[in-house]
Design a protein around this motif. Sequence first.
Motif, mmCIF file in Angstrom:
data_model
loop_
_atom_site.group_PDB
_atom_site.id
_atom_site.type_symbol
_atom_site.label_atom_id
_atom_site.label_comp_id
_atom_site.label_asym_id
_atom_site.label_seq_id
_atom_site.Cartn_x
_atom_site.Cartn_y
_atom_site.Cartn_z
ATOM 1 N N CYS A 128 72.669 60.295 51.879
ATOM 2 C CA CYS A 128 74.052 60.616 52.191
ATOM 3 C C CYS A 128 74.783 61.167 50.965
ATOM 4 O O CYS A 128 74.282 61.117 49.851
ATOM 5 C CB CYS A 128 74.778 59.380 52.719
ATOM 6 S SG CYS A 128 75.095 58.134 51.455
ATOM 7 N N CYS B 67 75.120 58.860 48.028
ATOM 8 C CA CYS B 67 73.883 58.632 47.283
ATOM 9 C C CYS B 67 73.506 59.813 46.387
ATOM 10 O O CYS B 67 72.833 59.630 45.375
ATOM 11 C CB CYS B 67 72.720 58.328 48.239
ATOM 12 S SG CYS B 67 72.748 56.642 48.851
ATOM 13 N N VAL C 215 68.483 55.614 52.200
ATOM 14 C CA VAL C 215 68.585 54.873 50.935
ATOM 15 C C VAL C 215 69.543 53.689 51.082
ATOM 16 O O VAL C 215 69.201 52.548 50.782
ATOM 17 C CB VAL C 215 69.063 55.805 49.789
ATOM 18 C CG1 VAL C 215 69.208 55.007 48.493
ATOM 19 C CG2 VAL C 215 68.094 56.961 49.615
ATOM 20 N N CYS C 216 70.776 53.967 51.547
ATOM 21 C CA CYS C 216 71.807 52.930 51.476
ATOM 22 C C CYS C 216 72.270 52.429 52.838
ATOM 23 O O CYS C 216 72.928 51.394 52.913
ATOM 24 C CB CYS C 216 73.010 53.447 50.682
ATOM 25 S SG CYS C 216 74.023 54.643 51.591
ATOM 26 N N CYS D 283 71.709 56.665 56.441
ATOM 27 C CA CYS D 283 71.088 57.088 55.184
ATOM 28 C C CYS D 283 69.873 56.209 54.903
ATOM 29 O O CYS D 283 69.970 54.974 54.968
ATOM 30 C CB CYS D 283 72.107 56.989 54.039
ATOM 31 S SG CYS D 283 71.385 57.220 52.412
ATOM 32 N N ASN E 11 74.413 54.027 54.832
ATOM 33 C CA ASN E 11 75.666 54.680 55.215
ATOM 34 C C ASN E 11 75.399 55.659 56.358
ATOM 35 O O ASN E 11 74.261 56.091 56.575
ATOM 36 C CB ASN E 11 76.209 55.426 53.983
ATOM 37 C CG ASN E 11 77.603 55.991 54.222
ATOM 38 O OD1 ASN E 11 78.290 55.585 55.153
ATOM 39 N ND2 ASN E 11 78.006 56.920 53.369
HETATM 40 ZN ZN ZN Z 1 73.251 56.718 51.064
#
Ligand code: ZN
Lengths: 399, 197
Positions: free
Chosen positions: B68, B71, B58-59, B56, B61
């Motif tokens: 994901c 998120c 952003v994070c 992901c 994952n």
């Molecule tokens: Zn994420």
Amino acid sequence: MIADPALAPVLSGSMAVTRLSLAEFRCYPRLRLDLDARPVVLTGANGAGKTNLLEALSFLAPGRGLRRARLAEVGRLGAADAPWAVAAVLTTPEGPAEIGTAHEPPSGPVSPDGEARDGKRVVQVDGKPSRGQAQLAKLVSVVWLTPDMDRLFADGASARRRFLDRLVYGFDPEHARRVSTYEHAMRERTRVLRTPGAPADPSWLVALEDRMAREGGAIAVARRLLADRLGRAIALADGPFPKAGLRAVGAVENWLGEGPALAAEDRLRAALAASRAHDAASGGAASGPHRSDLEVRHLERDRPAAMCSTGEQKALLLSIVLANARLRALERGAPPILLLDEVAAHLDADRRAALYADLIALGAQAWLTGTDASLFAPLAGKAQFFRVADATVNVSENP
Amino acid sequence: MSGSEIEQLVQLLAKLPGLGPRSARRAALHLLKRRENLLEPLARAIAAAAEKVRACSVCGNLDTRDPCLVCIDPRRDAETICVVESVADLWAIERTASFRGRYHVLGGVLSALDGIGPDDLNVGGLVKRIGEGGIREVILAMGATVDGQTTAHYVTDRLQGAGVVISRLAHGVPVGGELDYLDDGTLTAALKARRPF
Ligand SMILES: [Zn+2]
């Protein structure tokens, strides 16, 4: 001699190995010894395998054992694939315990760090894997004197520091974790400082130095405390062993004498931050408890231990070890397991008798080795006797 | 003894965690004997995972969509970020169903001796996420190892002045413990009893 007759009834429990099993350890392909809590006398020729047994027992404590060998060296020659293992069943004041420890050879790609290449020592307690060796200090205390330690007072400070730390483990089991955490953080810091290229990330150094300061302060506190208390316990003792004066010395220990523990931590934090450039060049850390020392004086002669005869130095060490055993028996319900390698032979009859009397009165499971069985005659009926020859260990009825 | 395809299969299986050469040979034989109901479905599942699963953006994952599912889930608390060492730790916390915020996967811990420095971890991404606003609390859920705690301290230092509350797990964990090994109850308790860093 026991300093205070009131001490003896306090001894409720004992700490003893009741079964010792070895696999592929030094000269022993396999070995099993069943024991009771009394002292253990091992006699046999030099090279028969007596010290190897003591070394196996020393792995019941955190650290690298009494020879400080590389883990791979401890394995039996010719047992290429089978890693060595030591297992022990113990009685302790807190109840029975089973400890297993074994060499886990390195697997996978070798990391650039030398330590990792030797693999690691894994520990099991009561059948369950334990994370790290520090757990051992919570269960069992093992203290040793070996011929290698004859030069303890003449050599560098690191051996004296380790000697004191092992004594501290017996009273403050967290000390083992603190020391290994401190050393790990220091190695990390050294690597960060010495990585070529971009300048070291200050936030990273701050995090490592904070850890060193907090653990380092607590390490110095624990060492100072035990040195003081051992000093008092020695002063109370009577008998033929010389009186030792003990002092934990070093920068952090001095700061502790000048103010509260938190202030000492802050000073260590500041000192580390200030010595980064110096430490990057030297590859260590200019101050911290890894540079501390244990100062020992022969009080009656009023001189440093290092200036006494070899015989007196040995007697001073025994005086410390026995005081430690008395203190631990009083506070934690049992003296440590004592590994006294070739100690009896170097004492005169008077001191030898006093040593045996102390060990019996303390209820200590002391493991004594020697080539001359007759030296142990006074222990007949009060100890368990074994003859060691060619990597076999046999019960013998009398000394 | 056997063709190079089988040897290659065995060698690759032996690289899986927990499998050595001997158990890899057993696993390979097991797969080859069950072509239809194991080997082929597994081959398809591996191919699909290789094609679709991504980290992901952003994070960090792992999921088939980016951002994901965690998120983009609107029921989750977007103001709280739990910082973890690895996706395994994220999954361990998700199994407890006791945390309803979002995550940030660092991808490891600082270890100079293993050659892992700040640039090898996704700390920059965390600083950026927080700089974009909307985050109130950051929970540091690193393991209780020395390196895990050094990393937690490091992240705290980097987030100094970012205007977020920083807390850490209250580990009732043996030293050197790693999150993924904790049972769900212990992990839940550690999350509930978090304390300011
Ligand atoms: Zn994420």
